[in-house]
Motif scaffolding. Structure first.
Motif, PDB file in Angstrom:
ATOM      1  N   ILE A  37       0.835  -1.208   0.000  1.00  0.00           N
ATOM      2  CA  ILE A  37       0.000   0.000   0.000  1.00  0.00           C
ATOM      3  C   ILE A  37       0.867   1.255   0.000  1.00  0.00           C
ATOM      4  O   ILE A  37       0.512   2.270  -0.615  1.00  0.00           O
ATOM      5  N   VAL A  66      -4.631   3.737   0.414  1.00  0.00           N
ATOM      6  CA  VAL A  66      -5.454   2.522   0.412  1.00  0.00           C
ATOM      7  C   VAL A  66      -6.360   2.496  -0.811  1.00  0.00           C
ATOM      8  O   VAL A  66      -6.433   1.498  -1.540  1.00  0.00           O
ATOM      9  N   CYS A  69      -4.443   2.086  -4.069  1.00  0.00           N
ATOM     10  CA  CYS A  69      -3.956   0.709  -4.183  1.00  0.00           C
ATOM     11  C   CYS A  69      -5.071  -0.214  -4.652  1.00  0.00           C
ATOM     12  O   CYS A  69      -4.872  -1.059  -5.530  1.00  0.00           O
ATOM     13  N   VAL A 108      -7.657  -6.491   2.174  1.00  0.00           N
ATOM     14  CA  VAL A 108      -6.996  -5.249   2.589  1.00  0.00           C
ATOM     15  C   VAL A 108      -6.683  -5.340   4.075  1.00  0.00           C
ATOM     16  O   VAL A 108      -7.586  -5.553   4.898  1.00  0.00           O
ATOM     17  N   GLY A 110      -5.608  -3.587   7.442  1.00  0.00           N
ATOM     18  CA  GLY A 110      -5.479  -2.323   8.142  1.00  0.00           C
ATOM     19  C   GLY A 110      -4.311  -2.366   9.113  1.00  0.00           C
ATOM     20  O   GLY A 110      -3.730  -3.424   9.375  1.00  0.00           O
ATOM     21  N   ILE A 115      -8.471   3.002  10.266  1.00  0.00           N
ATOM     22  CA  ILE A 115      -8.343   3.471   8.898  1.00  0.00           C
ATOM     23  C   ILE A 115      -9.365   4.579   8.655  1.00  0.00           C
ATOM     24  O   ILE A 115     -10.463   4.556   9.226  1.00  0.00           O
TER      25      ILE A 115
END
Length: 241
Positions: A37, A66, A69, A108, A110, A115
């Motif tokens: 990321i 994020v 990405c 994904v 975190g 986030i």
């Protein structure tokens, strides 16, 4: 299955280069790729976090890297985007089965104290490993991905390898034994040495029912007992008495 893992720490997923998952990757059954990321940060110094508005301890992961990405990975992976976070649905075997049916998926991970909320609209699903705190989504992603991958046809040596495992049928697994036949004066149950497949099947089912009822009553209450199951439980309870 194609799996993309979006993370700040790609090296943590080298675990998938080994053992069963590693072999499945080498044979082409699994395509697991990590994407950093941090590479998508617009910051000069590749910064991916900042202080939270309103104050508070810790740092918050920025939405920009994020989201960028995700957009980049989406060009080659059209699967669902799954975020590993504490507000998500608790992961279990049923969820693993559903995700294992997908052809493509994006995870994904975190990190830090959370986030930026504005990134959430890019997630299709949020999953939690349980009601406890981890240092990052990577720690949750590894067991979740492993659990999903082993359900994909061809990853394990045979379907039987996971059909009879704990949780797959809603029950904990029956006791297992291997050589030697006697260890520290304790022998393998005679039924397992009998060669009588039907009796072995019944014994294993009985043990699974008994262990689940005693150790995980929360699971047991959701099991739909057959007439045979009820009979096997009565046999066990009678022998215990």
């Amino acid at each position: 299955m194609k799996i993309n893992i979006l993370t700040l720490f790609p090296d943590m997923f080298s675990v998938f280069e080994h053992s069963i998952i590693g072999r499945a990757r080498n044979s082409g059954i699994l395509d697991i790729t990590t994407t950093n990321i941090r590479d998508f940060s617009a910051s000069k110094h590749k910064k991916v976090d900042d202080y939270p508005y309103g104050g508070g301890a810790g740092m918050v992961m920025s939405a920009q890297p994020v989201v960028e990405c995700i957009k980049a990975v989406k060009q080659n992976n059209s699967g669902k985007v799954i975020f590993l976070g504490p507000r998500g649905k608790t992961f279990n075997q049923e969820v693993a089965k559903e995700i294992s049916k997908l052809d493509e998926v994006i995870f994904v991970c975190g990190h830090y104290e959370g986030i930026d909320e504005r990134a959430y609209k890019y997630f299709d699903l949020e999953l939690s490993l349980g009601d406890f705190v981890l240092t990052g989504g990577e720690m949750a992603a590894i067991p979740i991905i492993d659990s999903i991958c082993r359900l994909i046809p061809g990853v394990l040596s045979s379907e039987e390898s996971f059909v009879e495992e704990s949780f797959y049928s809603g029950l904990l697994e029956h006791p297992q034994y291997t050589r030697p036949e006697v260890f520290e004066d304790e022998s393998v149950p005679s039924v397992l040495l009998s060669g009588h497949h039907e009796n072995i099947r019944k014994w294993r089912r009985k043990m699974s029912l008994r262990i689940t009822k005693e150790r995980r009553p929360d699971l047991f209450q959701n099991v739909k007992l057959t007439k045979e199951d009820i009979k096997l439980l009565k046999e066990y309870e009678k022998n215990v008495d």
